[in-house]
Design an enzyme around this catalytic site. Structure first.
Site, PDB file in Angstrom:
ATOM      1  N   TRP A  10      60.630  44.952  71.889  1.00 63.30           N
ATOM      2  CA  TRP A  10      60.885  46.326  71.445  1.00 63.30           C
ATOM      3  C   TRP A  10      61.093  46.443  69.939  1.00 63.30           C
ATOM      4  CZ3 TRP A  10      64.712  48.797  75.569  1.00 63.30           C
ATOM      5  CH2 TRP A  10      63.995  49.032  76.738  1.00 63.30           C
ATOM      6  N   GLU A  96      57.405  38.645  61.951  1.00 64.74           N
ATOM      7  CA  GLU A  96      58.146  39.603  61.117  1.00 64.74           C
ATOM      8  C   GLU A  96      59.417  38.973  60.568  1.00 64.74           C
ATOM      9  OE1 GLU A  96      58.178  42.758  64.005  1.00 64.74           O
ATOM     10  OE2 GLU A  96      56.033  42.991  63.717  1.00 64.74           O
ATOM     11  N   SER A 212      48.633  43.643  69.504  1.00 64.70           N
ATOM     12  CA  SER A 212      47.907  44.829  69.991  1.00 64.70           C
ATOM     13  C   SER A 212      47.432  44.703  71.442  1.00 64.70           C
ATOM     14  CB  SER A 212      46.746  45.170  69.063  1.00 64.70           C
ATOM     15  OG  SER A 212      47.234  45.507  67.771  1.00 64.70           O
ATOM     16  N   GLY A 233      54.299  44.330  71.817  1.00 67.32           N
ATOM     17  CA  GLY A 233      55.170  45.150  70.978  1.00 67.32           C
ATOM     18  C   GLY A 233      55.064  46.618  71.345  1.00 67.32           C
ATOM     19  N   GLY A 234      54.303  47.362  70.540  1.00 67.63           N
ATOM     20  CA  GLY A 234      54.198  48.817  70.674  1.00 67.63           C
ATOM     21  C   GLY A 234      53.993  49.308  72.106  1.00 67.63           C
TER      22      GLY A 234
HETATM   23  P1  PGA Z   1      52.099  44.695  68.943  1.00 61.92           P
HETATM   24  O1  PGA Z   1      53.261  43.609  68.562  1.00 61.92           O
HETATM   25  O2  PGA Z   1      51.838  44.532  70.414  1.00 61.92           O
HETATM   26  O3  PGA Z   1      52.703  46.014  68.604  1.00 61.92           O
HETATM   27  O4  PGA Z   1      50.915  44.342  68.130  1.00 61.92           O
HETATM   28  C1  PGA Z   1      53.269  42.338  69.151  1.00 61.92           C
HETATM   29  C2  PGA Z   1      54.433  41.560  68.598  1.00 61.92           C
HETATM   30  O5  PGA Z   1      54.727  41.681  67.408  1.00 61.92           O
HETATM   31  O6  PGA Z   1      55.097  40.799  69.335  1.00 61.92           O
END
Ligand code: PGA
Length: 248
Positions: A10, A96, A212, A233-234
């Site tokens: 998240w 990140e 993604s 993620g998203g």
């Molecule tokens: P995303 O992020 O699915 O939004 O590309 C994946 C992640 O950073 O774990």
């Protein structure tokens, strides 16, 4: 046969009430899956997530931890603290964190060891930047990150480590690695694990793809020979969308 493991990341999103509502809506949508389902939520949501996911098949994880047990580390949270409230998983070395919070291969390795010390299951992230990819360094980068992350772990610990292959250029950009490309990279990671820890260990290690992932590409990615699920993620922020990924 390795299990498929689908984890939501998240990131810095969702308040406690949103967490509670999410789990309420999400639980019935994934209750019949044989895949492992994990939600990695912000620290402030952990307690609410744990309470609301009780008696469901949803596992809860954190997104980072410190490698020390306790002490003068203002703002940090230790593995022991996470374990004490019932957290089961922890993401370590997300790109990140490497990019914005000075996480290095060395701290990733320390955190991985600490996760095992406190009985947490780590999801350790590796992945190349666009520049590295364009210079043909992808395999070098991801095998090196894998080697350094796992250094000094026992075979048993390596078997219980989840590795997430996340090409950095694919994170949050809408660009996904092609399923074949992603599978090739994941294979290389598994070969690297086999070189050091043997085939038996490498065959047990869960290696996810991340970057993604959405309901429209999950199936193609997750049915590849070496991809054992995803770190999402998203698309993990919406119960319905994330449930479709889990039930790919
Ligand atoms: P995303 O992020 O699915 O939004 O590309 C994946 C992640 O950073 O774990």
């Amino acid at each position: 046969m390795r299990k498929k493991v689908i984890a939501g990341n998240w990131k810095m999103n969702m308040l406690p009430d949103e967490t509670i509502n999410f789990i309420k809506e999400f639980t019935p949508l994934v209750k019949d899956t044989e895949n492992e389902v994990i939600l990695c939520v912000p620290y402030t949501d952990l307690f609410y997530a744990l309470l609301n996911a009780q008696d469901t098949n949803i596992k809860i994880g954190a997104q980072n931890m410190h490698f020390e047990e306790s002490g003068a580390y203002t703002g940090e949270v230790s593995g022991k603290m996470l374990k004490s409230i019932g957290v089961e998983y922890v993401i370590i070395g997300h790109s990140e964190r490497r990019q914005y919070f000075a996480e290095t291969d060395e701290t990733v390795n320390k955190k991985l060891k600490a996760a095992f010390t406190y009985g947490l299951k780590p999801i350790v992230c590796v992945g190349e930047t666009l520049e590295e990819r364009e210079q043909g360094k992808t395999i070098d980068v991801i095998t090196r990150q894998t080697r350094l992350a796992l250094e000094g772990l026992t075979n048993e610990q390596v078997k219980n480590t989840i590795i997430a292959y996340e090409p950095i250029w694919a994170i949050g950009t809408g660009k996904t690695a092609t399923a074949d490309d992603a599978n090739d990279s994941v294979k290389k990671i598994r070969e690297e694990v086999a070189k050091i820890y043997g085939n038996d260990v490498a065959e047990c290690v869960i290696i996810q793809y991340g970057g993604s992932v959405k309901s429209s590409n999950a199936r193609e990615l997750f049915t590849k020979s070496d991809i054992d699920g995803g770190l999402v993620g998203g698309a993990s922020l919406k119960p319905e969308e994330f449930s479709k990924i889990v039930n790919f």
